[in-house]
Design an enzyme around this catalytic site. Structure first.
Site, PDB file in Angstrom:
ATOM      1  N   ASP A 118       1.021  -1.048   0.125  1.00 60.61           N
ATOM      2  CA  ASP A 118      -0.190  -0.028   0.052  1.00 60.61           C
ATOM      3  C   ASP A 118       0.663   1.512  -0.047  1.00 60.61           C
ATOM      4  O   ASP A 118       2.124   1.298  -0.101  1.00 60.61           O
ATOM      5  CB  ASP A 118      -1.222  -0.069   1.233  1.00 60.61           C
ATOM      6  N   TYR A 173       8.117  -9.774   5.522  1.00 63.12           N
ATOM      7  CA  TYR A 173       8.183  -8.346   5.573  1.00 63.12           C
ATOM      8  C   TYR A 173       9.306  -8.197   6.531  1.00 63.12           C
ATOM      9  O   TYR A 173       9.478  -8.641   7.389  1.00 63.12           O
ATOM     10  CB  TYR A 173       6.956  -7.706   5.955  1.00 63.12           C
TER      11      TYR A 173
END
Length: 399
Positions: A118, A173
């Protein structure tokens, strides 16, 4: 004749030229008409040659700095918010890998991203799958039409039905943050001379380890209620690496590997551990988060979040050594991935943190959270995402 430097006129064009001359056309008009016909013929030949190129399903290994972009996924028809895929699709068209109409409708090239990162989120190991014309020097040509902060680092052939989102087993991540985020609340929250002690690092890792396994993460997203099966997520590993100093400020990197993540999930997982270590929240709040009651969980800034790697272990076991396809492990590209992070991702995080003080500003909001009581149970529990798993399979964190 050999020395006049003029190319011979095609027979059909010569006959048409003579006919136009007899009808009263001037030499200039005749030449323009002939030139247009020659251009049309060349364009037709180029198009025919391009259509004969093999169109194959491939995956591309991407790295990008997400600053200034409104995420990875393209919003067709909206030019207001620029995304990573806008630049990627433009480069694919301009390099001759796909026809222009495929750029307008990405379904025509079976395009799929592994993770929908995002706004502001970077990636060192994003993988997209698509069908392209396998032109010569394809990587060099695509990269020549991309900005330096977006790179295609690798390409591999995959099976015809491959889908990078559905075939992905897990995503890793990293979250990079200044270590003063772990300083006790009585300590100056903007003290750049702060250094993380071994004892505090040990406590951080003990708390992060509580996330491992399968839990109900409904309190770590705004999209799910406590009874939705899709709120249960499996975390394979989560830990904080040894800190390091850059430009006089100490940073640390938290690494998390999970099957998939929901909107805001990683940032809230980091945010809650920071709140506990700083002394704003009791450790018992972690256990309460797995229950049905809504808990007030703070969301850490998005700046430090990076998609590090995506995993295709089941695909590799089945097709990686079948003699036709390569395993999707990207070992040969590791040096380029590391170089990109050092050149484009980490410096951007560090410079932006220095300029915008996003972590320091967020830390100042922690006293506003109420960790002793649950939030209103009715708030948002009936809210569902557009699709139960869309936006969660590899979305990482959304804003």
């Amino acid at each position: 004749m050999a020395g006049n430097g003029e190319a011979p006129i095609p027979v059909g064009a010569k006959q048409e030229q003579d006919k136009k001359a007899r009808s009263g056309w001037g030499p200039h008009q005749v030449w323009e008409e002939t030139e247009q016909q020659a251009k049309k013929l060349k364009s037709s030949e180029d198009g025919e040659q391009q259509r004969k190129l093999p169109k194959r399903k491939i995956v591309l290994l991407m790295a990008y700095s997400g600053k200034g972009y409104h995420g990875m996924q393209r919003n067709v028809g909206s030019s207001k918010f620029k995304t990573i895929e806008d630049d990627l699709v433009s480069a694919l068209v301009r390099s001759g890998c796909i026809p222009e109409n495929h750029g307008e409708d990405m379904r025509k090239m079976s395009f799929q991203r592994c993770a929908r990162t995002d706004k502001g989120v970077s990636a060192a190991g994003q993988v997209v799958s698509l069908k392209v014309w396998l032109i010569d020097d394809i990587l060099e040509k695509i990269n020549s039409h991309l900005p330096s902060h977006i790179r295609i680092l690798g390409l591999k052939r995959v099976t015809g039905g491959f889908n990078s989102k559905n075939k992905c087993d897990a995503r890793t991540y990293v979250y990079m943050l200044p270590t003063f985020a772990f300083a006790h609340k009585d300590h100056d929250s903007q003290d750049e001379t702060y250094r993380l002690s071994a004892e505090t690092l040990e406590r951080v890792n003990r708390l992060l380890a509580c996330y491992k396994g399968t839990h109900n993460f409904h309190n770590f997203t705004s999209q799910k209620g406590p009874h939705e099966p899709s709120a249960r997520r499996y975390i394979l590993d989560m830990f904080c690496e040894e800190p390091f100093v850059r430009e006089g400020m100490e940073f640390a990197v938290i690494k998390v590997k999970g099957q998939s993540f929901m909107t805001h999930q990683i940032r809230k997982m980091v945010g809650l551990v920071v709140a506990i270590v700083k002394g704003y929240a009791p450790e018992s709040v972690l256990e309460r988060c797995w229950g049905e009651a809504k808990v007030d969980v703070p969301k850490a800034p998005g700046l430090g979040l990076v998609l590090e790697r995506v995993h295709f272990e089941k695909y590799n076991q089945r097709f990686g050594h079948d003699g036709l396809h390569e395993p999707l492990d990207w070992a040969r590209e590791e040096a380029e991935v590391t170089a990109f992070k050092e050149q484009h991702i980490y410096p951007t995080i560090i410079s932006t943190e220095r300029q915008e003080r996003s972590m320091a500003q967020w830390l100042s909001t922690l006293p506003m959270h109420d960790f002793s009581a649950t939030a209103h149970a009715a708030a948002g529990l009936g809210t569902k995402a557009p699709s139960s798993l869309e936006g969660s399979d590899g979305v990482g964190d959304s804003d």
